[in-house]
Design an enzyme around this catalytic site. Structure first.
Site, mmCIF file in Angstrom:
data_model
loop_
_atom_site.group_PDB
_atom_site.id
_atom_site.type_symbol
_atom_site.label_atom_id
_atom_site.label_comp_id
_atom_site.label_asym_id
_atom_site.label_seq_id
_atom_site.Cartn_x
_atom_site.Cartn_y
_atom_site.Cartn_z
ATOM 1 N N LYS A 22 0.828 -1.215 0.000
ATOM 2 C CA LYS A 22 0.000 0.000 0.000
ATOM 3 C C LYS A 22 0.861 1.263 0.000
ATOM 4 O O LYS A 22 0.616 2.189 -0.775
ATOM 5 C CB LYS A 22 -0.901 0.005 1.240
ATOM 6 N N ASN A 23 1.859 1.307 0.867
ATOM 7 C CA ASN A 23 2.603 2.562 1.003
ATOM 8 C C ASN A 23 3.525 2.832 -0.188
ATOM 9 O O ASN A 23 3.845 3.985 -0.475
ATOM 10 C CB ASN A 23 3.361 2.604 2.338
ATOM 11 N N ARG A 93 -3.723 10.761 4.298
ATOM 12 C CA ARG A 93 -2.625 11.697 4.546
ATOM 13 C C ARG A 93 -1.620 11.702 3.404
ATOM 14 O O ARG A 93 -1.016 12.725 3.097
ATOM 15 C CB ARG A 93 -1.894 11.282 5.825
ATOM 16 N N CYS A 117 -3.116 12.864 13.195
ATOM 17 C CA CYS A 117 -3.881 11.636 13.024
ATOM 18 C C CYS A 117 -3.790 10.805 14.271
ATOM 19 O O CYS A 117 -3.167 11.210 15.242
ATOM 20 C CB CYS A 117 -3.428 10.870 11.795
ATOM 21 N N ARG A 122 1.787 14.616 12.897
ATOM 22 C CA ARG A 122 2.583 14.195 11.735
ATOM 23 C C ARG A 122 2.928 15.404 10.880
ATOM 24 O O ARG A 122 2.313 15.650 9.850
ATOM 25 C CB ARG A 122 1.832 13.110 10.955
ATOM 26 N N PRO A 123 3.946 16.148 11.318
ATOM 27 C CA PRO A 123 4.315 17.353 10.582
ATOM 28 C C PRO A 123 4.875 17.022 9.200
ATOM 29 O O PRO A 123 5.293 15.887 8.958
ATOM 30 C CB PRO A 123 5.420 17.970 11.452
ATOM 31 N N ILE A 124 4.880 18.020 8.288
ATOM 32 C CA ILE A 124 5.529 17.794 6.983
ATOM 33 C C ILE A 124 6.608 18.854 6.731
ATOM 34 O O ILE A 124 6.924 19.183 5.601
ATOM 35 C CB ILE A 124 4.513 17.718 5.811
ATOM 36 N N ASP A 125 7.156 19.385 7.839
ATOM 37 C CA ASP A 125 8.181 20.424 7.714
ATOM 38 C C ASP A 125 9.378 19.979 6.872
ATOM 39 O O ASP A 125 9.951 20.763 6.119
ATOM 40 C CB ASP A 125 8.648 20.867 9.116
ATOM 41 N N ASP A 305 5.027 0.187 11.929
ATOM 42 C CA ASP A 305 3.740 -0.325 11.451
ATOM 43 C C ASP A 305 3.494 -1.769 11.886
ATOM 44 O O ASP A 305 2.413 -2.314 11.643
ATOM 45 C CB ASP A 305 3.654 -0.226 9.915
ATOM 46 N N ILE A 327 9.032 6.079 16.751
ATOM 47 C CA ILE A 327 8.690 6.875 15.561
ATOM 48 C C ILE A 327 7.492 7.790 15.811
ATOM 49 O O ILE A 327 7.543 8.974 15.509
ATOM 50 C CB ILE A 327 8.405 5.964 14.337
ATOM 51 N N ARG A 397 -8.614 0.200 5.190
ATOM 52 C CA ARG A 397 -7.739 1.160 4.490
ATOM 53 C C ARG A 397 -6.485 0.481 3.973
ATOM 54 O O ARG A 397 -5.876 0.944 3.016
ATOM 55 C CB ARG A 397 -7.319 2.289 5.442
#
Ligand code: EPZ
Length: 430
Positions: A22-23, A93, A117, A122-125, A305, A327, A397
């Site tokens: 999936k990822n 996301r 979430c 879950r930053p995206i900096d 995960d 994580i 999902r």
């Protein structure tokens, strides 16, 4: 409302075939819009996140032709929008990958910021730092990331933290930048390598994916390709833990055993037999399994995960195990649910101290997120009596035909949508 109902106690025995990752697929589908030619993607998992991603791709104007359940053809020559609708971001996301793909191809993107979430903030900096280093102007306006560049120019980028998403996103944009980009402290996860291989099959020039330094020489244009996605490491690991916790014997087929080494090593440590084949792994659970300690880390460390699935397995192992989640800060929410089944786990910050118990007893529990939901299901399969797991939309999902695959291994599990259907299941299995 749909739920899983199961009666635990059957060891899982037999063979299960693992689907596409999936990822990896989420990155690959967005990267597919970076060319105007046809792209054929095979071994696509038929799960909700992927189907939402395909809707989002269609929504911005690309043609999406689902040839069969696991194959899709995408043609993005008609994209008319570099702005992605908020609805999709809320539902997945990973739609942050649109920033890298659209910025690379059109030098412009507008994508709503994903919120927090269930597994933590879950930053995206780091993604944004990478795009800025490539010369993009980035601002956040009315909740959306707005990115523009006259030209993207290769740069030397150090990621302060190992991030799968930032590595893939920056790699996509850099593919169509001028000159060379070097990503240092890159994530090494199998799906990073798969996205890089996919981009290379479209004419990109990416070297070093799978190591912590990725070198990308920008190209002017990408072309069409046909590509098959790698097997899902986490789906495979989930079935490996299901075999262990139910003291079963399962051949997990269509996997890359190298991607499963951290999981295999831990199952061997607790006393399971793990036998590797070229593209399969057999896990044989033992009546008495032992404690161990686990620390989640970026690949090749133990995957976050898989943390809930191994924790439930350790909760039925002899002795005290310690699991450290390094994580995400909020990934032990399921522990309270598991306590209803009789587990004995204390969480202090990012550490779970697990005192193994002899058995679980069935209970009604809620899936708080995707992987924790899957973990509660496998806990239910090892519990005495009936368990129901609610909020299974999370599980859908990321797991295709989860209950069918478990049932084929001898699990007594059904997806039901009413009290009546649940009662019918109970009458059937007795
Ligand atoms: C990917 O998320 C996966 N999602 C997650 O899988 C997985 O848990 C995670 O990688 C870790 O392996 C997809 O691939 C779609 P990260 P991602 O960036 O890329 C911090 C599942 O169950 N960070 O590697 O979003 C972050 O907070 C899901 O399938 C920053 O600080 O994760 C975390 O602590 C859940 N700034 C760490 O880095 C950033 O800009 C690693 O996150 C980005 C991340």
């Amino acid at each position: 409302m749909e739920q899983y109902i199961m009666k635990g106690g059957n060891p899982l025995v037999g063979e299960v075939t693992i689907g596409g990752a999936k990822n990896a697929a989420l990155g690959i589908l967005t990267a597919a819009i970076m060319t105007d030619d046809n792209v054929l993607i095979e071994n696509l998992p038929d799960v909700r996140d992927i189907n939402v991603m395909l809707e989002a791709i269609q929504e911005i104007g690309a043609d999406v032709d689902r040839i069969d359940r696991h194959t899709v053809k995408i043609n993005a020559s008609n994209i008319g929008e570099v702005s992605v609708d908020d609805e999709y971001i809320r539902r997945i996301r990973a739609s942050y990958y649109f920033i890298g793909a659209l910025l690379g191809k059109y030098k412009s993107a507008q994508v709503p910021l994903p919120g927090g979430c269930n597994i933590g903030s879950r930053p995206i900096d780091l993604h944004l730092k990478g795009f800025r280093a490539l010369g993009a102007d980035i601002s956040v306006e009315r909740g959306a990331v707005v990115a523009h560049a006259i030209d993207l120019v290769g740069a030397h980028i150090y990621l302060d933290k190992v991030s799968v998403g930032a590595t893939i996103n920056v790699m996509m944009a850099a593919t169509l930048a001028e000159g060379q980009t070097i990503i240092e402290n890159a994530a090494k996860e199998p799906h990073v390598v798969d996205v890089a291989n996919f981009l290379n099959s479209m004419g990109a020039n990416i070297k070093g994916a799978g190591t912590d330094i990725i070198r990308i020489r920008g190209v002017r244009k990408l072309h069409g390709t046909e590509y098959s996605i790698i097997p899902d490491q986490i789906e495979a690991g989930t079935f490996m833990c299901a075999a262990a916790i139910t003291r079963g014997d399962v051949m997990v087929k269509n996997v890359i055993p190298k991607h499963l080494e951290a999981i295999s090593a831990k199952l061997i440590e607790i006393g399971c037999e793990v036998i590797e084949f070229d593209d399969a792994v057999r896990v044989v659970g033992k009546p008495i399994q032992h404690h161990t300690n686990i620390n989640t880390l970026p690949y090749p460390g133990f995957p976050t995960d898989m943390q809930p699935q191994i924790t439930v397995t350790l909760a039925l192992a002899k002795g005290t195990s310690i699991v450290t989640e390094s994580i995400f800060e909020n990934r032990f929410k399921y522990v309270d649910e598991l306590a209803r089944m009789g587990s004995n786990i204390k969480v202090e910050g990012n550490v779970a101290i697990i005192d193994g118990v002899k058995s679980f007893s069935g209970a009604s529990v809620n899936a708080p997120d995707l992987r924790a939901g899957a973990a509660l299901v496998i806990a239910g399969l090892a519990a005495d009596g009936y368990t129901t797991v609610d909020e299974i939309g999370y599980i859908q999902r990321g797991y295709e035909c989860f209950e069918e695959k478990l049932r084929a291994l001898g699990a007594m599990i059904e997806k039901v949508d009413s009290e009546r259907a649940a009662q019918k299941f109970q009458l059937q299995v007795g």
